[in-house]
Design a protein around this motif. Structure first.
Motif, PDB file in Angstrom:
ATOM      1  N   LYS A 187       6.340  -6.432  -0.398  1.00 53.02           N
ATOM      2  CA  LYS A 187       6.932  -5.175   0.055  1.00 53.02           C
ATOM      3  C   LYS A 187       7.939  -5.473   1.157  1.00 53.02           C
ATOM      4  O   LYS A 187       7.797  -6.451   1.886  1.00 53.02           O
ATOM      5  CB  LYS A 187       5.847  -4.270   0.656  1.00 53.02           C
ATOM      6  CG  LYS A 187       5.029  -3.495  -0.343  1.00 53.02           C
ATOM      7  CD  LYS A 187       4.078  -2.584   0.430  1.00 53.02           C
ATOM      8  CE  LYS A 187       3.232  -1.719  -0.461  1.00 53.02           C
ATOM      9  NZ  LYS A 187       2.235  -0.968   0.339  1.00 53.02           N
ATOM     10  N   HIS A 207       9.973  -3.225   4.309  1.00 54.18           N
ATOM     11  CA  HIS A 207      10.038  -1.919   4.992  1.00 54.18           C
ATOM     12  C   HIS A 207      11.250  -1.883   5.904  1.00 54.18           C
ATOM     13  O   HIS A 207      11.556  -2.887   6.549  1.00 54.18           O
ATOM     14  CB  HIS A 207       8.800  -1.708   5.877  1.00 54.18           C
ATOM     15  CG  HIS A 207       7.530  -1.589   5.129  1.00 54.18           C
ATOM     16  ND1 HIS A 207       6.633  -2.635   5.059  1.00 54.18           N
ATOM     17  CD2 HIS A 207       7.011  -0.599   4.372  1.00 54.18           C
ATOM     18  CE1 HIS A 207       5.600  -2.275   4.314  1.00 54.18           C
ATOM     19  NE2 HIS A 207       5.809  -1.035   3.896  1.00 54.18           N
ATOM     20  N   LYS A 255      11.473   3.445   4.956  1.00 50.93           N
ATOM     21  CA  LYS A 255      11.509   3.324   3.492  1.00 50.93           C
ATOM     22  C   LYS A 255      10.828   2.021   3.068  1.00 50.93           C
ATOM     23  O   LYS A 255      10.798   1.053   3.844  1.00 50.93           O
ATOM     24  CB  LYS A 255      12.960   3.333   2.998  1.00 50.93           C
ATOM     25  CG  LYS A 255      13.606   4.718   3.154  1.00 50.93           C
ATOM     26  CD  LYS A 255      15.029   4.729   2.620  1.00 50.93           C
ATOM     27  CE  LYS A 255      15.062   4.754   1.094  1.00 50.93           C
ATOM     28  NZ  LYS A 255      16.450   4.893   0.588  1.00 50.93           N
ATOM     29  N   THR A 256      10.273   2.054   1.851  1.00 48.16           N
ATOM     30  CA  THR A 256       9.555   0.880   1.324  1.00 48.16           C
ATOM     31  C   THR A 256      10.169   0.433   0.007  1.00 48.16           C
ATOM     32  O   THR A 256      10.531   1.255  -0.835  1.00 48.16           O
ATOM     33  CB  THR A 256       8.072   1.249   1.087  1.00 48.16           C
ATOM     34  OG1 THR A 256       7.503   1.631   2.344  1.00 48.16           O
ATOM     35  CG2 THR A 256       7.296   0.071   0.506  1.00 48.16           C
ATOM     36  N   ASP A 292      -0.356   0.746  -4.657  1.00 49.01           N
ATOM     37  CA  ASP A 292      -0.018   2.081  -4.128  1.00 49.01           C
ATOM     38  C   ASP A 292       0.050   3.086  -5.264  1.00 49.01           C
ATOM     39  O   ASP A 292       0.990   3.862  -5.364  1.00 49.01           O
ATOM     40  CB  ASP A 292       1.358   2.027  -3.423  1.00 49.01           C
ATOM     41  CG  ASP A 292       1.319   1.203  -2.156  1.00 49.01           C
ATOM     42  OD1 ASP A 292       0.210   0.785  -1.787  1.00 49.01           O
ATOM     43  OD2 ASP A 292       2.360   0.952  -1.544  1.00 49.01           O
ATOM     44  N   SER A 293      -0.948   3.006  -6.176  1.00 49.79           N
ATOM     45  CA  SER A 293      -0.852   3.836  -7.397  1.00 49.79           C
ATOM     46  C   SER A 293      -0.766   5.329  -7.067  1.00 49.79           C
ATOM     47  O   SER A 293      -0.190   6.096  -7.811  1.00 49.79           O
ATOM     48  CB  SER A 293      -2.077   3.567  -8.283  1.00 49.79           C
ATOM     49  OG  SER A 293      -3.229   3.602  -7.460  1.00 49.79           O
ATOM     50  N   GLU A 294      -1.303   5.750  -5.913  1.00 47.51           N
ATOM     51  CA  GLU A 294      -1.300   7.201  -5.647  1.00 47.51           C
ATOM     52  C   GLU A 294       0.063   7.642  -5.101  1.00 47.51           C
ATOM     53  O   GLU A 294       0.350   8.818  -4.999  1.00 47.51           O
ATOM     54  CB  GLU A 294      -2.429   7.559  -4.650  1.00 47.51           C
ATOM     55  CG  GLU A 294      -2.189   7.104  -3.230  1.00 47.51           C
ATOM     56  CD  GLU A 294      -2.230   5.582  -3.081  1.00 47.51           C
ATOM     57  OE1 GLU A 294      -2.685   4.894  -4.023  1.00 47.51           O
ATOM     58  OE2 GLU A 294      -1.769   5.062  -2.036  1.00 47.51           O
ATOM     59  N   THR A 295       0.920   6.689  -4.780  1.00 46.41           N
ATOM     60  CA  THR A 295       2.205   7.080  -4.148  1.00 46.41           C
ATOM     61  C   THR A 295       3.272   7.320  -5.204  1.00 46.41           C
ATOM     62  O   THR A 295       3.361   6.584  -6.185  1.00 46.41           O
ATOM     63  CB  THR A 295       2.688   5.918  -3.245  1.00 46.41           C
ATOM     64  OG1 THR A 295       1.603   5.484  -2.467  1.00 46.41           O
ATOM     65  CG2 THR A 295       3.836   6.362  -2.364  1.00 46.41           C
ATOM     66  N   LYS A 296       4.090   8.363  -4.967  1.00 44.48           N
ATOM     67  CA  LYS A 296       5.206   8.645  -5.894  1.00 44.48           C
ATOM     68  C   LYS A 296       6.313   7.618  -5.649  1.00 44.48           C
ATOM     69  O   LYS A 296       6.758   7.456  -4.519  1.00 44.48           O
ATOM     70  CB  LYS A 296       5.739  10.061  -5.620  1.00 44.48           C
ATOM     71  CG  LYS A 296       6.934  10.407  -6.490  1.00 44.48           C
ATOM     72  CD  LYS A 296       7.135  11.855  -6.729  1.00 44.48           C
ATOM     73  CE  LYS A 296       8.406  12.103  -7.559  1.00 44.48           C
ATOM     74  NZ  LYS A 296       8.799  10.957  -8.433  1.00 44.48           N
ATOM     75  N   LYS A 297       6.669   6.847  -6.706  1.00 46.19           N
ATOM     76  CA  LYS A 297       7.666   5.792  -6.538  1.00 46.19           C
ATOM     77  C   LYS A 297       8.844   6.055  -7.465  1.00 46.19           C
ATOM     78  O   LYS A 297       8.688   6.590  -8.543  1.00 46.19           O
ATOM     79  CB  LYS A 297       7.048   4.440  -6.911  1.00 46.19           C
ATOM     80  CG  LYS A 297       5.747   4.080  -6.226  1.00 46.19           C
ATOM     81  CD  LYS A 297       5.409   2.663  -6.552  1.00 46.19           C
ATOM     82  CE  LYS A 297       3.979   2.275  -6.897  1.00 46.19           C
ATOM     83  NZ  LYS A 297       2.987   3.197  -7.180  1.00 46.19           N
ATOM     84  N   TYR A 320      10.331   3.836  -2.197  1.00 48.08           N
ATOM     85  CA  TYR A 320       9.692   5.104  -1.832  1.00 48.08           C
ATOM     86  C   TYR A 320       9.622   5.236  -0.315  1.00 48.08           C
ATOM     87  O   TYR A 320       9.936   4.244   0.398  1.00 48.08           O
ATOM     88  CB  TYR A 320       8.290   5.234  -2.447  1.00 48.08           C
ATOM     89  CG  TYR A 320       7.349   4.066  -2.314  1.00 48.08           C
ATOM     90  CD1 TYR A 320       7.452   2.963  -3.176  1.00 48.08           C
ATOM     91  CD2 TYR A 320       6.341   4.050  -1.345  1.00 48.08           C
ATOM     92  CE1 TYR A 320       6.558   1.911  -3.089  1.00 48.08           C
ATOM     93  CE2 TYR A 320       5.464   2.997  -1.250  1.00 48.08           C
ATOM     94  CZ  TYR A 320       5.565   1.925  -2.128  1.00 48.08           C
ATOM     95  OH  TYR A 320       4.683   0.864  -2.045  1.00 48.08           O
TER      96      TYR A 320
END
Ligand code: TEU
Ligand code: CA
Length: 556
Positions: free
Chosen positions: A502, A504, A508-509, A526-531, A556
């Protein structure tokens, strides 16, 4: 950290003798580079690094320089160089030259004088020593086979040459040597070049008393690299170079530093250290080693991914916020990237070449693209010793197979096919015409047989080609402070199949995931994060499923 132009730049390395021949003598030349500037510009790079084009007897393909202020006739003359420089600048391309000052050619005026007599004014430009009981002054082994010492009858002393006998090492302890180097650097900088790549610059400070190298395996010679790398006075010499020359110009400097460690590089590349801007480190390109240490780099082993990730991550973390990395997979001395780190089979060559490019270009540092890498060019896969021309390959074969008999012909041929520098030096593959459009004559080195399938003309017509994928990566870097300045954190270092990290920056990532295998693998980060998918080497995104050599970049 104050921002510099070379931090956002991407560099394209041109090995002129293998790039484009313009006069049919089978050797690439400066007029050929001039002819191909539009191609380089189209790729989107900012800087060209030219390997040496100075006057040279060519014992080591130009790394043995006999006149630093003139052009090797086989490459052209100063007129065509000036034309190339001004046309490159007109196109918005900077030009970085190769500075080779750890050694000169034995045909250089300085050495011709130096060897004349013990009291010649140039004697101390080089490193002369008496023998020991008819033997060399110490046990150091040359990179190109044999001892690093050559006995010179005229004055009955030995001179030091870490590389070929025709490449005597300069004595950097001599302030006159340093002044001459500053002068020749100014000569080129005043012509308007934009910086230097410095050849084995961390070898220039030799150890006091030139002691023997440890030789636990009782090999014929001791390993010279640990003895000469990162010597005691190196920082002083680099600071003097910066004070007296580099700091007077808005230029970039990259030091080639075999076996340098991140801790040292923080000093060499520290923005306020006043030394160099970046270094070429070797940790990730020297991971595969022979079980018999006497064979050094010669091996046919695959590169272990966990080792590769550790080597690259170590440098990313060590220099973040302190110095600056160069990012490279290959150059004129290394095997081709897609063959050494990817998979150069017809099925996976393009996919893995794009995966490697993504993995490297999304890191922090200045990326270097070696000519042909942007096409996914592969190792030469030579099968006959006569196909090789590189002095290192031929001398190593002679030393290892014929002299010391450490391995047999067939094994050494496998090692050469894996690691020989000639793998990178086969002519650039421009199109599917005779000699791939490189020359109308007989090429100085055999072309790779696959040039009909792999060539620039074909890739320029295919928007899914490796070429256009590199172009996308370069464009992304130019537009993104996150890619350029973001920090770095590796994910799952022990994962033996996937390289994930990753970046940063300012909230932003960037998430970069590369499957280094020919298998389908499943990974989720980070499956729960909207990418948002920024770049992939496949046409669609199967989420946690990664196909062979699939590489994805999310933001994201
Ligand atoms: O290379 C230095 C160097 O370390 C290489 O010799 C490398 O270790 C070896 O080739 C690994 O295969 C620089 C130049 O890039 C190279 O082309 C020259 O031959 C060498 O210095 C001497 O100038
Ligand atoms: Ca030519």
């Amino acid at each position: 950290m104050k921002k510099k132009w070379w931090q956002k730049a991407v560099v394209y390395q041109v090995y002129p003798r293998s790039f484009q021949d313009s006069n049919g003598d089978g050797i690439g030349d400066l007029a050929g580079v001039l002819q191909r500037l539009p191609y380089i510009k189209k790729l989107g790079v900012d800087v060209i690094w030219l390997n040496p084009v100075y006057k040279s007897p060519d014992k080591d393909n130009g790394y043995d320089i006999s006149d630093y202020r003139d052009i090797q006739p086989k490459f052209g003359d100063m007129k065509i160089f000036d034309k190339l420089l001004s046309e490159a600048h007109r196109l918005g391309l900077k030009v970085v030259m190769d500075l080779v000052v750890n050694h000169t050619s034995d045909q250089h005026e300085w050495f011709k004088e130096s060897r004349k007599s013990i009291d010649n004014p140039y004697r101390d430009f080089y490193i002369w020593r008496d023998g020991q009981d008819g033997q060399a002054p110490n046990n150091w082994g040359s990179y190109f086979g044999g001892s690093t010492w050559k006995y010179d009858e005229a004055t009955k002393q030995y001179y030091l040459h870490l590389f070929a006998e025709g490449q005597p090492d300069l004595n950097w302890e001599n302030p006159e040597v340093r002044e001459q180097v500053w002068e020749l650097m100014r000569f080129w900088l005043d012509k308007g070049i934009d910086g230097f790549r410095m050849d084995v610059i961390n070898f220039i400070s030799k150890p006091e008393g030139l002691p023997d190298a440890p030789n636990p395996e009782n090999a014929e010679y001791g390993d010279v690299e640990p003895m000469v790398a990162d010597g005691a006075k190196l920082n002083d010499y680099l600071r003097e170079m910066n004070d007296k020359v580099l700091s007077k110009y808005d230029v970039m400097s990259v030091g080639e530093m075999p076996s340098s460690k991140p801790e040292d590089a923080v000093q060499y590349t520290g923005l306020d250290a006043g030394e160099l801007n970046m270094v070429f480190q070797f940790d990730h390109v020297t991971l595969a080693f022979n079980d018999d240490p006497r064979l050094g780099k010669w091996n046919d082993k695959p590169v272990n991914l966990v080792d590769l990730k550790r080597a690259l991550s170590r440098w990313q973390l060590a220099l973040d916020g302190k110095g600056w990395n160069s990012l490279y997979w290959n150059n004129h001395d290394r095997a081709r990237a897609v063959s050494r780190f990817g998979n150069d089979s017809p099925e996976y060559r393009e996919r893995s070449a794009k995966m490697l490019a993504t993995t490297l270009h999304m890191m922090q540092g200045t990326p270097y693209i070696y000519q042909g890498e942007e096409l996914g060019m592969t190792n030469a896969h030579f099968t006959d010793l006569k196909q090789y021309q590189d002095i290192e390959s031929l001398e190593s074969y002679h030393q290892i197979v014929e002299k010391e008999k450490l391995t047999d012909h067939a094994t050494m041929m496998r090692y050469l096919a894996t690691e020989s520098r000639d793998n990178a030096r086969t002519p650039m593959q421009w199109d599917d015409s005779v000699n791939a459009g490189f020359t109308a004559g007989t090429p100085w080195l055999e072309l790779n047989k696959n040039y009909r399938e792999i060539n620039a003309a074909k890739e320029l017509q295919d928007e899914d080609s490796v070429f256009y994928f590199y172009k996308k990566l370069i464009d992304l870097r130019h537009k993104s402070d996150l890619i350029v300045y973001g920090d770095y954190r590796e994910l799952d270092p022990e994962d033996e199949e996937v390289f994930a990290y990753k970046r940063h920056y300012e909230g932003k990532t960037l998430l970069v995931i590369s499957n280094f295998t020919a298998k389908d693998v499943t990974r989720s980060y980070d499956s729960e994060t909207k990418k948002t998918l920024l770049l992939s080497n496949y046409d669609d995104d199967l989420g946690t499923k990664f196909r062979p050599y699939e590489s994805k970049v999310y933001v994201y």
